[in-house]
Design a protein around this motif. Structure first.
Motif, short mmCIF file in Angstrom:
data_model
loop_
_atom_site.label_atom_id
_atom_site.label_comp_id
_atom_site.label_asym_id
_atom_site.label_seq_id
_atom_site.Cartn_x
_atom_site.Cartn_y
_atom_site.Cartn_z
N ARG A 12 0.84 -1.21 0.00
CA ARG A 12 0.00 0.00 0.00
C ARG A 12 0.88 1.27 0.00
NH1 ARG A 12 -1.60 4.99 1.92
NH2 ARG A 12 -0.99 4.30 3.99
N ASP A 13 1.34 1.68 1.18
CA ASP A 13 2.03 2.97 1.19
C ASP A 13 3.34 2.94 0.42
OD1 ASP A 13 2.17 5.63 1.71
OD2 ASP A 13 2.50 5.48 3.86
N GLY A 14 3.98 1.76 0.37
CA GLY A 14 5.23 1.65 -0.38
C GLY A 14 5.06 2.14 -1.80
N ILE A 74 4.17 3.20 15.19
CA ILE A 74 4.67 4.41 14.52
C ILE A 74 4.74 4.23 13.01
CG2 ILE A 74 6.50 6.15 14.47
CD1 ILE A 74 7.40 5.22 17.20
N HIS A 75 4.28 5.25 12.32
CA HIS A 75 4.32 5.27 10.85
C HIS A 75 5.03 6.55 10.42
CE1 HIS A 75 2.75 4.89 6.68
NE2 HIS A 75 2.65 6.20 6.74
N THR A 76 6.12 6.40 9.68
CA THR A 76 6.77 7.61 9.18
C THR A 76 7.26 7.38 7.75
OG1 THR A 76 8.35 9.38 9.68
CG2 THR A 76 9.11 7.13 10.04
N HIS A 77 7.91 8.38 7.21
CA HIS A 77 8.47 8.32 5.85
C HIS A 77 9.93 8.75 5.92
CE1 HIS A 77 4.61 7.90 3.51
NE2 HIS A 77 4.16 8.17 4.72
N GLU A 78 10.72 8.24 4.99
CA GLU A 78 12.15 8.53 5.00
C GLU A 78 12.49 9.79 4.21
OE1 GLU A 78 14.57 8.18 6.91
OE2 GLU A 78 15.12 6.09 6.71
MN MN Z 1 2.16 7.30 4.92
#
Ligand code: MN
Length: 506
Positions: free
Chosen positions: A19-21, A209-213
């Motif tokens: 999904r988010d990938g 936790i959900h974050t982005h790089e």
């Molecule tokens: Mn996201």
């Protein structure tokens, strides 16, 4: 730091690659077909959840890939029955862009559980718990897990106390866990640790936790969060990882090595081998989506820290400013964002508020401040999206009330919406589409797309690899027709549908 004994259980990884990938790195264009081979492998790896649905994947799958959303969920559930499936849900907005009636929200959540969804990550773009209440309740009643999700943002009102109180309020609604959703990749590691501890203290619930790089903080943020007691973090698998996506799993494993709460794997060598196998399988998929990928999304970019906005908003902005012949106004427009946010009560920037604030900032720069107010911005100011984190500027609110000819509200916006399911059934019947509850909830959000789907106007989903034996495309795209000719054979693409044609000499 890690002291309490109840924090001693190892942390776990959730995998977002389905999904988010691809939402973050390839405009949500991975098709179900492209997931078929990797889903069963992912199911054997011991992830605490597989994110397989929700967010933009429903809109995008229907609109661009011609997929019925529930078909994807059915397929993935069948291929990965062991691991809990997880989805992102925008509270009362479901996976659409406006509030829907309670009965539509309830039906959507119930159907999602019926088709195999387990964990609902429920958030609201204003962090207004009122907008999360119906879906949290529906998820619990249907036998799913409700994870109350907090959008992380920076502003004078968004401090530890605010977030801890918010978490408490969501926990009191019956949430099973609290998720820190850092959609822009802005949260610094030390603050992640402090926030994790504050939320745990306020709620006694697991913290995910959900974050982005995007800005290069993501992996360090997870290490700090886990060491402070976070229970699970979201990772993805390269090439659908890092940059604007989630940190990749292999790297997270190496970073956590030696820490007490490093995720425990049944067989680490086997796990790593599977990661490599999946990466290799995903490379041609990534390549097949090259129209939707960009090098700028693959690398660390600190602009998001400088402007404190999500990466997606930055790239949207650049193209919108270009369209409006305003590229020279980039800095000016960005300086206007905090002005708009402050006037609107410091709302977070996440779908759909990121677009609303961004467009209004552009309008303010182009026409003069508040000379031209979009209806969406006015609705936020008048309370039609929900309760803002801080009060809206009263002058702006009065201006919007006059412009829109309606009064500000303080109630839960969905209280003003009458039940919708029967009306949706009637509409489906009138249009000659199959009258199912599944179609009702999808039609509520994406009527035209569902109509196109049943009218057979389905775009061809991307496949891997592309056939090489056809000549250069002859573009007739202005009339929705494209053709590629090779000898007597021709591939025709009409309105997104592909046809193989053999040319006969007369
Ligand atoms: Mn996201």
């Amino acid at each position: 730091m890690l002291t309490a004994t109840n924090y001693m259980k190892p942390a776990t990884f959730n995998c977002t690659v389905l999904r988010d990938g691809h939402q973050s790195l390839a405009a949500t264009r991975m098709s179900t077909e492209q997931m078929l081979e990797i889903a069963p492998i992912l199911d054997t790896m011991g992830f605490s959840a597989l994110e397989t649905w929700g967010g933009a994947s429903i809109d995008s799958g229907l609109r661009f890939l011609g997929e019925h959303p529930f078909d994807r969920l059915d397929t993935l559930k069948k291929l990965a029955p062991k691991t809990p499936h997880m989805m992102l849900l925008r509270g009362q907005n479901l996976v659409g862009y406006t509030h829907y009636a309670d009965d539509v929200v309830e039906a959507f959540v119930k159907l999602s559980v019926k088709h195999g969804m387990n964990i609902f990550r429920i958030f609201d773009c204003l962090n207004d718990p009122q907008n999360m209440r119906t879906s949290i309740k529906a998820a619990k009643e249907a036998g799913g897990q409700a994870h109350g999700t907090i959008c992380y943002t920076t502003s004078p009102v968004h401090n530890l106390e605010y977030f801890a109180n918010l978490a408490k309020e969501i926990a009191d609604m019956g949430a099973d866990a609290i998720v820190i959703k850092d959609m822009a990749g802005l949260i610094p590691p030390a603050e992640t640790a402090a926030l994790t501890e504050a939320i745990k203290k306020a709620t006694n619930l697991p913290v995910w936790i959900h974050t982005h790089e995007t800005a290069g903080l993501g992996a360090a943020t997870y290490v700090a969060g886990i060491n402070a007691g976070a229970d699970a973090v979201d990772v993805s698998i390269a090439p659908f990882a890092n940059g604007t996506g989630q940190p990749d799993c292999m790297r997270m494993l190496a970073l956590m090595n030696g820490y007490e709460r490093c995720p425990q794997l049944e067989d680490e060598a086997d796990f790593k081998k599977k990661l490599s196998t999946i990466s290799a399988m995903l490379q041609p998929v990534y390549d097949s989506l090259s129209r939707f990928t960009s090098h700028a999304n693959e690398v660390v970019n600190s602009d998001t820290l400088r402007y404190q906005v999500p990466g997606g908003m930055l790239s949207n902005f650049r193209s919108q400013l270009k369209e409006m012949n305003m590229t020279d106004k980039f800095e000016e427009v960005f300086a206007e964002i905090p002005v708009v946010r402050k006037a609107l009560g410091w709302i977070p920037l996440v779908t759909p508020t990121s677009q609303i604030v961004g467009v209004q900032a552009m309008m303010n720069v182009k026409f003069g401040r508040w000379k031209n107010i979009t209806p969406q911005c006015a609705d936020v100011a008048l309370g039609y999206y929900g309760r803002t984190p801080a009060p809206v500027d009263p002058e702006l609110q009065a201006m919007c009330a006059k412009k829109m000819g309606k009064e500000p509200i303080t109630c839960r916006p969905a209280d003003l919406i009458k039940p919708g399911m029967q009306d949706l059934r009637d509409k489906l019947a009138a249009k000659g589409m199959p009258v199912t509850d599944e179609n009702c909830v999808i039609y509520a959000m994406f009527p035209q797309q569902l109509e196109d789907y049943y009218a057979g106007k389905r775009p061809e989903p991307p496949t891997t690899p592309k056939p090489e034996n056809f000549g250069a495309p002859v573009s007739l795209s202005t009339v929705g027709v494209a053709a590629a000719i090779s000898g007597r054979n021709m591939k025709l693409n009409i309105m997104g549908r592909e046809y193989d044609v053999t040319i006969e000499e007369k």
